[in-house]
Design an enzyme around this catalytic site. Structure first.
Site, mmCIF file in Angstrom:
data_model
loop_
_atom_site.group_PDB
_atom_site.id
_atom_site.type_symbol
_atom_site.label_atom_id
_atom_site.label_comp_id
_atom_site.label_asym_id
_atom_site.label_seq_id
_atom_site.Cartn_x
_atom_site.Cartn_y
_atom_site.Cartn_z
ATOM 1 N N ASP A 421 0.950 -1.248 0.167
ATOM 2 C CA ASP A 421 0.019 -0.099 -0.028
ATOM 3 C C ASP A 421 0.784 1.348 -0.046
ATOM 4 O OD1 ASP A 421 0.878 0.380 2.677
ATOM 5 O OD2 ASP A 421 -1.082 0.200 3.453
ATOM 6 N N ILE A 422 0.084 2.614 -0.169
ATOM 7 C CA ILE A 422 0.851 3.663 -0.419
ATOM 8 C C ILE A 422 1.283 4.405 0.847
ATOM 9 C CG2 ILE A 422 0.916 5.836 -1.460
ATOM 10 C CD1 ILE A 422 -1.001 4.643 -3.604
ATOM 11 N N GLU A 465 -5.895 2.257 -0.632
ATOM 12 C CA GLU A 465 -4.604 2.464 -1.221
ATOM 13 C C GLU A 465 -3.704 1.307 -1.362
ATOM 14 O OE1 GLU A 465 -3.702 3.673 3.168
ATOM 15 O OE2 GLU A 465 -5.584 3.649 1.797
#
Length: 705
Positions: A421-422, A465
């Protein structure tokens, strides 16, 4: 396949020999002009030429009913006149078609007819004495017709296929037999007509030839109509079959084969557009062609019509085919260009108007089918695809992961799962807005998809995300792929309109089916998630972590209080110390007074409730970023980052006041605590901090600060 030059030269030599032999036969049989012959020349020769110029297109050959006149002249004329009239009729037809063929063929076809007729007439001359010897005196006209036409048929096909094989190396027994079949049908039509013309000759004399044109024209029309209906029926049947086909590859393959059969093409390839102006092809042998570029391809797709090329060598496409004529059949729907079928032959002008009509009809019908399938595919894709990123959605991901997991368990196939994920994505959303955040998601998805496609990974957006991918990789291979992805995203400049976002990073967690002893797809997912959270996120982000026993969530979270454990602190501490902004770093050791008495007086169950309430007090008085751990049985450790030493006493007092003001319902009173503060000023003191904490615990006394 490149045809050796020697073979082409040998083919030319054979053609020249045939021409020479035909001319020699004509020289040996000079024509005697009579008054009746002029009418024959004026009607018969143009009639033969017209039938040659407008042939009937069959799958593997072109045929015409000019053989009616060929054998009619044999029956009603002397040998010399029959040879010359047939030669001149064929020559006129060849001259009228000179722009559609090689120059040598202008003489080759007339000479070939003379050779075949000469062979047939010679065979008849040899047969006639034998017939007289056995007493056959009636039916000689029919016998002559059968002998001459039979020898003509054999010699014509032998010489024709031999020359074609030498020149093109395009000889298939099935095509040859198909040609023989159709020409036999033509013979069954032409021989009775020629025989009928011979029988009526004494009655109508020179006008008989004109009367013979009527049934020939009518039968030509019927054969054209039959051929058109036959191919239309075949195309319709194929389209009915294709209309229920779900696999696009099946539709392409059957269309491909039908187009080849319709035109008897020596070479064929199906081109599919993969990028602007770039096509990828698959030919009839299964050979793949990459990055085919030619302006003509986009022109054909744009005009959406069949295009013929009479000098294919000028295009520069597929030079190894040594093709001289090409047809490009576009398959274009309402929404997209599906592909272009390229057909090729070694001879110039190998494709006729009837071919183009049939191909147009086929291309139109197939394009409709492909258009409909494309709509269905888009609907199906929408059901399993995340609209924002174009990646698969989590429902479809779970379905596919379940399939691959069961297969990997059954076969021992490698299977690794990567979840990433970001980092700090909420911050970008809050700072720049959701529009920019969506663009970041799209660009991250695009980078990940390129890497996933190259590695054969199944990639999906799992939510928010967060992204997931799985494939046939060991954990080490998955780690290498994840590192490539992490570096690519870290180096990528995220530009959207007038904004440039830098320092966007991802954290990745990896788990393997067998290496990490997973029992279900959910277990595999959970272990990858634990590696992501405990091994990457909590260790400083922008890193890749492969699952290990130390990332088991039970080791990081205290089951009773829900606070972090000391195991977690040991894992987390190096990433905290990497950042100078975290100094000075303060550790506050919190000890609850009289916990032994609580346990003795009320029991351990009440004692546990006191610890739970104490954890609540600590979480309520500390900041969100402060790290709170359960240290020992009745002690807690709080790590406070980046505040001056002068302010830490206020933090310590806030903790004591929080405990003192909180009513612990389970014991009906407040509880006091002691707090010891240890401060680290730089990372060099890291090696001693845990020893300091242990020493401080031993010397902990009530009221010590």
């Amino acid at each position: 396949m490149v045809i050796p030059k020697a073979w082409r030269q040998l083919a030319t030599l054979v053609e020249l020999l045939v021409i020479g032999l035909g001319l020699l036969i004509l020289v040996q049989h000079p024509i005697a002009f009579t008054s009746n012959l002029w009418l024959v020349l004026g009607v018969g020769i143009p009639a033969m030429a017209a039938l040659i110029v407008f042939p009937i297109t069959l799958p593997s050959m072109l045929v015409s009913l000019e053989l009616v006149f060929t054998f009619y002249f044999v029956m009603t004329m002397d040998v010399s006149s029959a040879l010359w009239v047939n030669f001149l009729g064929e020559l006129l037809g060849a001259l009228l078609m000179v722009r559609h063929t090689r120059a040598l063929v202008v003489l080759l076809n007339p000479a070939l007819k003379v050779v075949c007729l000469g062979a047939g007439l010679a065979a008849w001359e040899a047969t006639l004495p034998w017939l007289s010897a056995i007493g056959v005196n009636s039916g000689l006209t029919a016998a002559q017709l059968l002998v001459v036409s039979g020898v003509y048929f054999l010699v014509n096909h032998l010489l024709l296929h031999f020359a074609i094989s030498l020149r093109t190396w395009h000889f298939h027994l099935s095509s040859a037999l198909q040609a023989v079949k159709w020409e036999l049908i033509v013979y069954f039509v032409t021989l009775p007509l020629a025989y009928l013309g011979g029988l009526t000759q004494p009655y109508f004399q020179e006008w008989n030839l004109i009367l013979l044109l009527v049934p020939v024209a009518f039968l030509t029309y019927l054969m054209r109509l039959f051929n058109r209906l036959q191919w239309s029926n075949r195309v319709n049947q194929a389209c009915i079959t294709l209309s229920v086909a779900k696999e696009t590859s099946t539709i392409y393959q059957q269309t491909f084969q039908l187009a080849m059969d319709m035109t008897d093409s020596a070479h064929a390839i199906l081109l599919r557009k993969v990028d602007d102006g770039v096509y990828q092809g698959l030919d009839c042998t299964g050979k793949v062609y990459d990055r085919i570029q030619n302006p003509l391809l986009d022109h054909v797709a744009g005009n959406q019509d069949v295009v013929t090329i009479t000098d294919a060598g000028l295009l520069g496409m597929f030079p190894e085919w040594q093709a001289r004529s090409m047809v490009l059949l576009p398959l274009v729907g309402k929404t997209k260009v599906f592909g272009i079928i390229v057909l090729a032959k070694p001879n110039s002008h190998g494709y006729y108007k009837s071919h183009l009509g049939q191909l147009r009809f086929l291309g139109h019908q197939v394009s409709i089918i492909l258009d409909r399938n494309h709509v269905y595919e888009e609907l199906e894709r929408a059901a399993v695809t995340n609209q924002l990123t174009g990646l698969y959605n989590y429902q479809y991901f779970n379905e596919k992961l379940d399939e691959r997991f069961r297969f990997a368990k059954a076969t021992g196939e490698e299977l690794s799962l990567i979840i990433f994920d970001i980092d700090h994505f909420k911050k970008y959303n809050d700072t720049y807005g959701h529009t920019v955040g969506d663009e970041v998601l799209r660009q991250v998805a695009a980078i990940a998809k390129r890497i996933a496609d190259a590695q054969g990974l199944f990639l999906a957006r799992y939510g928010g995300e967060e992204f997931v991918a799985f494939g046939q990789l060991t954990s080490a291979e998955a780690n290498a792929v994840a590192e490539v992805l992490r570096h690519r995203i870290e180096e990528h400049q995220f530009v959207y309109q007038d904004r440039t976002l830098k320092n966007i990073t991802i954290s990745c967690g990896i788990a393997h089916v067998e290496e990490h002893d997973t029992t279900s797809p959910g277990d595999l997912m959970e272990k990858a998630d634990q590696a992501l959270y405990w091994g990457a996120k909590e260790m400083g982000r922008n890193r890749v972590a492969v699952f290990g026993p130390e990332f088991d969530q039970r080791l990081f979270v205290d089951a009773l209080t829900g606070l972090h454990t000391m195991h977690y602190l040991r894992r987390k501490l190096p990433s905290i110390l990497e950042n100078e902004a975290h100094f000075p770093l303060h550790f506050l050791l919190v000890d609850i007074r009289n916990m032994r008495r609580v346990n003795d007086d009320y029991g351990f169950e009440v004692g546990n409730r006191v610890l739970i309430d104490a954890s609540y007090v600590l979480k309520s008085v500390m900041r969100t970023g402060d790290l709170i751990c359960r240290y020992m049985d009745d002690e807690f450790l709080v790590a406070v980052q980046g505040i001056p030493v002068t302010e830490i006493e206020a933090v310590s007092k806030r903790i004591r006041d929080g405990f003192f003001s909180h009513l612990f319902p389970i014991v009906g009173s407040t509880i006091s605590c002691d707090v010891i503060v240890l401060t680290m000023n730089d990372a060099e003191e890291t090696a001693h901090v845990l020893n300091w904490l242990a020493t401080a615990r031993k010397h902990l006394t009530k009221g010590a600060v």
